[in-house]
Design an enzyme around this catalytic site. Sequence first.
Site, PDB file in Angstrom:
ATOM      1  CE  LYS A  10      40.106  18.561  -9.215  1.00  0.00           C
ATOM      2  NZ  LYS A  10      39.824  18.328 -10.567  1.00  0.00           N
ATOM      3  CE1 TYR A  50      34.034  19.220 -10.538  1.00  0.00           C
ATOM      4  CE2 TYR A  50      34.033  17.658  -8.749  1.00  0.00           C
ATOM      5  CZ  TYR A  50      34.624  18.860  -9.117  1.00  0.00           C
ATOM      6  OH  TYR A  50      35.962  19.048  -8.853  1.00  0.00           O
ATOM      7  CG  PHE A  58      34.363  14.314 -17.895  1.00  0.00           C
ATOM      8  CD1 PHE A  58      33.901  15.003 -16.687  1.00  0.00           C
ATOM      9  CD2 PHE A  58      34.080  15.286 -19.076  1.00  0.00           C
ATOM     10  CE1 PHE A  58      33.595  16.319 -16.647  1.00  0.00           C
ATOM     11  CE2 PHE A  58      33.711  16.382 -19.070  1.00  0.00           C
ATOM     12  CZ  PHE A  58      33.469  17.086 -17.783  1.00  0.00           C
ATOM     13  NE  ARG A  86      40.033  28.568 -14.025  1.00  0.00           N
ATOM     14  CZ  ARG A  86      39.473  27.433 -14.175  1.00  0.00           C
ATOM     15  NH1 ARG A  86      38.867  26.924 -13.057  1.00  0.00           N
ATOM     16  NH2 ARG A  86      39.610  26.901 -15.351  1.00  0.00           N
ATOM     17  CB  THR A  92      42.182  20.993 -17.263  1.00  0.00           C
ATOM     18  OG1 THR A  92      41.554  22.300 -17.202  1.00  0.00           O
ATOM     19  CG2 THR A  92      41.588  20.046 -16.928  1.00  0.00           C
ATOM     20  NE  ARG A 103      44.232  21.830 -12.444  1.00  0.00           N
ATOM     21  CZ  ARG A 103      43.079  22.536 -12.950  1.00  0.00           C
ATOM     22  NH1 ARG A 103      43.166  23.175 -14.094  1.00  0.00           N
ATOM     23  NH2 ARG A 103      41.865  22.398 -12.271  1.00  0.00           N
ATOM     24  CG  ASN A 113      43.167  18.468 -12.509  1.00  0.00           C
ATOM     25  OD1 ASN A 113      42.697  18.557 -11.445  1.00  0.00           O
ATOM     26  ND2 ASN A 113      42.431  18.934 -13.495  1.00  0.00           N
ATOM     27  CG  HIS A 116      37.227  22.714  -8.171  1.00  0.00           C
ATOM     28  ND1 HIS A 116      36.570  22.582  -9.586  1.00  0.00           N
ATOM     29  CD2 HIS A 116      36.580  23.673  -7.630  1.00  0.00           C
ATOM     30  CE1 HIS A 116      35.588  23.308  -9.727  1.00  0.00           C
ATOM     31  NE2 HIS A 116      35.660  24.240  -8.524  1.00  0.00           N
ATOM     32  CD  GLU A 127      32.540  26.025  -8.294  1.00  0.00           C
ATOM     33  OE1 GLU A 127      32.628  25.607  -9.329  1.00  0.00           O
ATOM     34  OE2 GLU A 127      33.731  26.566  -7.724  1.00  0.00           O
TER      35      GLU A 127
END
Length: 138
Positions: A10, A50, A58, A86, A92, A103, A113, A116, A127
């Site tokens: 990100k 998204y 959000f 993950r 998160t 993170r 964070n 993704h 995705e």
Amino acid sequence: MAERTLAIIKPDAVAKHAIGDITRRYEAAGLYPVGMRMMQLSKACAEGFYAVHRERPFFNDLTTYMSSGPVVVLTLEGSDAVKKNRDLMGATDPKKADAGTIRADHGASIEANAVHGSDSVENAQIEIRYFFAESELP
């Protein structure tokens, strides 16, 4: 059998020059980039990606943030790729993420964070197709 997942480094992590550390962690865990590009998401592109969250409070902040600076989009391949990624990412909320996760080490907030990652094999396929044409991946 190898599995694929999507990862996005990100804007906050790109701005902090954490791309190398994050990709090193993927490879050390046996997740190898088979597709990778740096790009600036438009607001419309972020909204499309998204879209599942469109009705959530959000959504606007998330899509504004994701289009605020360059990101690195990766297709990662490896054994049990979705779960492995993950686990590497951590919770998160970086404040709740286990020590040593991406993170915990690079995230600043729930929104900023660092990364993704796809949450299921099915979503990973969707995705990945959002960012990579089949002809772009081996």
